[in-house]
Design a protein around this motif. Structure first.
Motif, mmCIF file in Angstrom:
data_model
loop_
_atom_site.group_PDB
_atom_site.id
_atom_site.type_symbol
_atom_site.label_atom_id
_atom_site.label_comp_id
_atom_site.label_asym_id
_atom_site.label_seq_id
_atom_site.Cartn_x
_atom_site.Cartn_y
_atom_site.Cartn_z
ATOM 1 N N SER A 196 35.634 23.710 -8.960
ATOM 2 C CA SER A 196 35.812 23.387 -7.545
ATOM 3 C C SER A 196 37.189 22.800 -7.267
ATOM 4 N N TYR A 226 28.046 25.401 -2.972
ATOM 5 C CA TYR A 226 29.149 24.450 -2.842
ATOM 6 C C TYR A 226 30.488 25.151 -3.081
ATOM 7 N N TYR A 286 30.433 13.742 -6.815
ATOM 8 C CA TYR A 286 30.020 15.129 -7.020
ATOM 9 C C TYR A 286 28.794 15.198 -7.947
#
Length: 160
Positions: free
Chosen positions: A61, A131, A149
């Motif tokens: 991410s 996500y 997270y």
């Protein structure tokens, strides 16, 4: 601990009471520890799998959010591949092994690794894929704080 048991209710009540008596700056860490303890009550082997998925997706991410438009596709594809492969391997490893080994070998050796798959593995995998897709399309920004997270992924009441 079964989600419909009295033990779970007591665990949840204790977690909530302690949470509201903690200073705000320690609440995320506390909830993360409680969530990890919850997963550990099912099977401590699950923690390694859970941490592996969290660290891998957190890294992807961050890379996805920092990359230029041309590389964003690559990181999204890697992220989806990582989650789907993790789900297949950890969820169906016993069946995969039984395909390649004769049934007599599997039953005699007691080879069963289905315990490695964390509680709610499919929910966690799809949550992390969504996500990554949200980051890709700019719906959300990547969470830079690792504990936040990790709590987003592993928060125990969301699985129950």
């Amino acid at each position: 601990m079964a989600l419909s048991s009295l033990n779970y209710l007591i665990f949840l009540l204790f977690a909530v009471l302690v949470y509201y008596n903690l200073p705000h700056r320690t609440r995320v860490t506390y909830l993360l520890v409680v969530s990890i303890c919850f997963y550990a009550t099912w099977n401590s082997w699950q923690l390694g799998t859970l941490v592996f998925g969290i660290v891998g997706n957190y890294t992807i991410s961050i890379l996805l959010s920092q990359s230029k438009a041309i590389n964003r596709n690559k990181w999204l594809i890697w992220g989806v591949f990582f989650n789907v492969l993790s789900f297949i391997v950890f969820r169906y490893i016993t069946r995969i092994v039984s395909i390649f080994l004769p049934a007599s070998v599997v039953s005699e050796s007691g080879y069963d690794v289905s315990f490695i798959a964390p509680l709610g593995m499919s929910f966690i995998a799809f949550k992390q894929i969504s996500y990554l897709v949200d980051i890709y399309y700019g719906t959300v920004t990547a969470e830079r704080r690792f504990f936040h997270y990790a709590l987003f992924v592993s928060f125990f009441p969301s699985v129950s």
